[in-house]
Scaffold this active site. Structure first.
Site, PDB file in Angstrom:
ATOM      1  CG  ASP A   1      -1.850   0.797   0.520  1.00  0.00           C
ATOM      2  OD1 ASP A   1      -1.916   1.963   0.744  1.00  0.00           O
ATOM      3  OD2 ASP A   1      -3.381   0.310   0.646  1.00  0.00           O
TER       4      ASP A   1
ATOM      5  NE  ARG B   1     -15.207  -3.291  -3.379  1.00  0.00           N
ATOM      6  CZ  ARG B   1     -15.076  -2.439  -1.890  1.00  0.00           C
ATOM      7  NH1 ARG B   1     -14.560  -2.852  -1.137  1.00  0.00           N
ATOM      8  NH2 ARG B   1     -15.604  -1.111  -1.922  1.00  0.00           N
TER       9      ARG B   1
ATOM     10  CG  HIS C   1     -14.004   0.582  -8.056  1.00  0.00           C
ATOM     11  ND1 HIS C   1     -15.237   0.493  -7.032  1.00  0.00           N
ATOM     12  CD2 HIS C   1     -12.876   0.535  -7.004  1.00  0.00           C
ATOM     13  CE1 HIS C   1     -14.562   0.236  -6.077  1.00  0.00           C
ATOM     14  NE2 HIS C   1     -13.718   0.660  -5.611  1.00  0.00           N
TER      15      HIS C   1
END
Length: 342
Positions: free
Chosen positions: A200, A244, A247
């Site tokens: 991340d 996810r 998107h």
């Protein structure tokens, strides 16, 4: 305000507390707390065991600090309600067209940062607590709306690990706190956590490391700072799992993200895969997916059909070999291999 003042934390799980005690805990006027509280009582969010006091209902525990469902509610209120309220102003300024780009879009317009900042930069300016709230919100409704498990069977990865002792097994790309990876490690205990990684943004890594410190499932999982728009820091892994994330971005950004992952797949392992875990837009649309699609429109992105995702994969040098679906969920997993593989 009851969440901001952490009143749901201060109401005992059993029994009640007076409005005066809640007000005193934050130095607030008693009447403002009681007037807000009576609204929550009237809707059944809180109970009133006796005049001047409140107690938890079956609904209210979700609003305690650290609850993902409460964080999702706060995210919708703090981050998206102001955006929807300002859509008329946005379309008045930029015209009645689909938003495009990274800065002149509704979510930055609502913050007065259009033309200056990206959505992530807007979020970053709001501080660590807000970023952590966003990360928790992304985990909401995993039990029924977007479950972590059920679509893709990772059994083969555990078997692979037993005979291939060196390769990194699963990279959770843009995985936030790694909730999805964790759920699959629990479901498939033969996959060694130490051979997996959560990636991340750099500013998230300290919070992720802290969250994993006392978690026997995740403590040995590698935490890797990575920007998935740029070079992949861990190359040659068996699986790059991206859930996810696409998107949030327009087609060109998605192709770049997927191409980086395709180029990171090992040349010497034909079983290596990129797994794309996204909501699947259908015709007619699923209600929840359509609602999320409106949110994504404010980011100049969208929820995509299988065909749209397949086109992105093809442009990135990937081939979709199977679409896996979990029963009762709008989520799907597109299993991809590198296009050059036979």
């Amino acid at each position: 305000m009851f969440m901001k003042w952490k009143f749901f934390d201060k109401i005992p799980v059993e029994g009640g507390v007076s409005y005066q005690d809640l007000a005193a805990s934050v130095g607030a006027q008693g009447e403002i707390v009681s007037r807000m509280g009576q609204m929550l009582v009237s809707t059944g969010t809180l109970l009133q065991p006796k005049p001047g006091s409140v107690a938890h209902s079956r609904l209210s525990l979700r609003y305690k600090t650290g609850n993902s469902n409460g964080s999702a509610f706060a995210m919708l209120y703090d981050d998206f309600q102001p955006v929807f309220a300002k859509l008329p102003g946005f379309f008045g300024k930029y015209g009645p067209n689909l938003p495009v780009g990274k800065t002149n879009i509704p979510i930055t317009f609502a913050s007065g940062a259009d033309g200056k900042l990206t959505p992530w930069e807007v979020f970053a300016q709001q501080g660590t607590e807000h970023i952590e709230q966003f990360g928790l919100a992304m985990q909401a409704m995993t039990g029924y709306l977007w479950p972590h498990t059920g679509a893709y069977d990772f059994t083969w990865v555990g078997k692979y690990a037993a005979t291939n002792p060196n390769r990194t097994l699963i990279i959770d790309v843009g995985g936030s706190f790694g909730h999805s990876l964790r759920a699959n490690l629990v479901k498939y205990p033969n996959i060694p956590p130490g051979r997996c990684a959560v990636e991340d943004r750099e500013e998230m890594i300290p919070s992720i490391t802290k969250a994993h410190a006392n978690d026997p499932v995740m403590e040995n999982v590698q935490k890797v700072a990575a920007d998935f728009h740029k070079e992949q820091p861990v190359k040659g892994a068996l699986i790059y799992f991206i859930r996810r994330c696409l998107h949030d971005y327009d087609d060109n950004d998605c192709v770049n993200i997927l191409k980086i992952l395709a180029d990171s797949l090992p040349e010497d392992e034909p079983q290596a895969r990129v797994l794309i875990n996204e909501h699947i837009m259908t015709d007619p649309p699923d209600r929840e997916v359509a609602a999320i699609d409106i949110i994504m429109m404010t980011w100049a992105s969208l929820e995509r059909t299988v065909q749209q995702l397949e086109k992105l994969a093809d442009r990135a040098g990937l081939v979709v070999i199977k679409v896996h679906r979990a029963g009762g969920s709008s989520l799907g997993v597109l299993e991809c291999k590198k296009a050059s593989r036979s």
